[in-house]
Design an enzyme around this catalytic site. Structure first.
Site, short mmCIF file in Angstrom:
data_model
loop_
_atom_site.label_atom_id
_atom_site.label_comp_id
_atom_site.label_asym_id
_atom_site.label_seq_id
_atom_site.Cartn_x
_atom_site.Cartn_y
_atom_site.Cartn_z
N SER A 128 123.12 25.98 5.81
CA SER A 128 124.34 26.31 5.08
C SER A 128 125.05 25.04 4.64
O SER A 128 125.02 24.02 5.34
CB SER A 128 125.24 27.10 6.02
OG SER A 128 126.53 27.21 5.48
N TYR A 153 129.47 28.64 14.48
CA TYR A 153 128.44 28.99 13.50
C TYR A 153 127.91 27.71 12.83
O TYR A 153 126.71 27.48 12.75
CB TYR A 153 129.02 29.95 12.45
CG TYR A 153 128.15 30.08 11.22
CD1 TYR A 153 126.99 30.85 11.26
CD2 TYR A 153 128.46 29.40 10.04
CE1 TYR A 153 126.18 30.94 10.15
CE2 TYR A 153 127.66 29.49 8.92
CZ TYR A 153 126.51 30.26 8.98
OH TYR A 153 125.70 30.34 7.87
N LYS A 157 124.07 25.69 12.90
CA LYS A 157 123.26 25.28 11.73
C LYS A 157 122.94 23.78 11.82
O LYS A 157 121.82 23.35 11.55
CB LYS A 157 123.97 25.62 10.42
CG LYS A 157 124.07 27.11 10.15
CD LYS A 157 122.69 27.78 10.00
CE LYS A 157 122.75 29.28 9.86
NZ LYS A 157 121.45 29.95 9.97
#
Ligand code: WQD
Length: 344
Positions: A128, A153, A157
């Site tokens: 992302s 989150y 990543k």
């Protein structure tokens, strides 16, 4: 027909389902692993409706390594894996970090363990633009350093990318990391699209649900940023373009000789679109009026983030072909079909 199967984890989710369709239409045989924690089984029927074939499906939670290993044993001939299966709600990850570390990291580690055991080395990893945090230079290139992640989150990543870097350096995997900007839109058939659970966090599903009357009002989070109209700038990418980037990544991995490659690509259009531009494009292209008002800034939002997508064009031979109009019309078409189906 390309040789070997592509294992797609999270293949019934938003980006996963679109990627499965594009892979199958490119002639790949697809095996899906999904635990249905944020997806619906009817997506499998929809994929079959679009492509005329039903991919093999295994309902497996990847936190269970033994079950995942069974899939590799039952599906010999996996040539590459695309790993989407992960939790992705940024706000929830701030409140429940362990849930994100456990699921997103364990799933990746178990996958790598199974791949190694079954001699599968090629992997496309779903990353992302969040890994960049607040950009110093725009448009952002792949060599920009990571900034401290604002959410668990985002950390998962960043950590996922680091795990793959070490695995590639050890010569165990050949990986392509795709850093998505803001995926929106839906398939032109109107049969597959995003299915947000509860109140959407992201802009496009909030817009479509407001237009459909499910939400009373859209709030634009701040118009006092240092941008042309004061609202934040993002690089929205049509989910079908994004899906095609995964097909190109598989093509590249299957052609590559040797082990230990790791390539990272931004997947965006390179165009900066403001929140207000998105709202107005949605209204104009779809002939609807949106009830919105400007509210305060949302914590954690960066003022502007958009891609330099040159590297993907040069090395993956991929570039976005669908514009803002396709994004807003396909998203609205999907929302309208969804409303019809849920009242059936
Ligand atoms: C876009 C713009 C908001 C909702 C996040 C994640 C990223 C990726 C994509 C992964 C911002 C504004 C939004 C609303 C608004 N996620 N907005 N009103 O924050 O760029 O990226 O989603 O799976 O990792 O961080 O996307 O769609 O939430 O917001 O004004 O109701 O729309 O402030 O400027 P974001 P977004």
């Amino acid at each position: 027909m390309p040789d070997g199967k592509i294992l797609v984890t999270g293949g019934l989710g938003f980006i996963g389902s679109h990627t499965v369709v594009e892979l199958m239409q490119a002639g790949y045989e697809v095996v899906i692993v999904d635990d249905l924690s944020n997806s619906q089984l009817f997506m499998l029927d929809r994929i079959e409706q679009i492509t005329g074939r039903r991919p093999s499906f295994h309902r497996v939670n990847m936190q269970d390594e033994a079950l995942l290993d069974q899939v590799f044993r039952q599906e010999p001939g996996i040539a590459a894996v695309i790993h989407f299966a992960a939790f992705k709600a940024v706000g929830e990850s701030v409140k429940e970090p362990l849930k994100y570390f456990r699921n997103n990291l364990l799933s990746l580690i178990h996958l790598l363990q199974c791949m190694q055991a079954h001699h599968v080395s090629r992997l496309v990893f779903s990353s992302s633009a969040t890994v960049y945090g607040m950009a110093d230079v725009l448009p952002i290139t792949e060599d920009a350093p990571f900034k401290k992640a604002l959410s668990a989150y985002g950390s998962t990543k960043q950590m996922g990318e680091e795990i793959l870097e070490k695995m590639a350096q050890a010569g165990i995997v050949n990986a392509i990391v795709l850093r998505y900007f803001n995926p929106v839109g839906a398939h032109s058939s109107g049969l597959i699209g995003e299915l947000p659970i509860g109140v959407p966090n992201n802009l496009m599903p909030f817009i479509t649900q407001t237009a459909a009357g499910i939400r009373e009002q859209l709030m634009v989070y701040g118009d006092d940023y240092d941008t042309p109209d004061g609202t934040c700038l993002r690089d929205y990418i049509h989910v079908v373009d994004l899906a095609v980037a995964h097909v190109k990544s598989c093509d590249k991995l299957l052609q590559q000789a040797g082990n230990g490659h790791l390539d990272i690509y931004n997947v965006g259009t390179g165009n900066a679109i403001s929140v207000k531009e998105m709202v107005h494009a949605f209204e104009q292209c779809n002939g609807v009026s949106l009830n919105y008002h400007v509210g305060p800034r949302r914590a954690g939002d960066v003022p502007a983030l958009y891609a330099d997508a040159t590297k993907a064009a040069q090395e993956l031979h991929w570039q976005a072909t669908l514009g803002l109009q396709d994004m807003v019309t396909s998203a609205w078409n999907w929302q309208k079909n969804l409303a019809k189906n849920t009242t059936d």
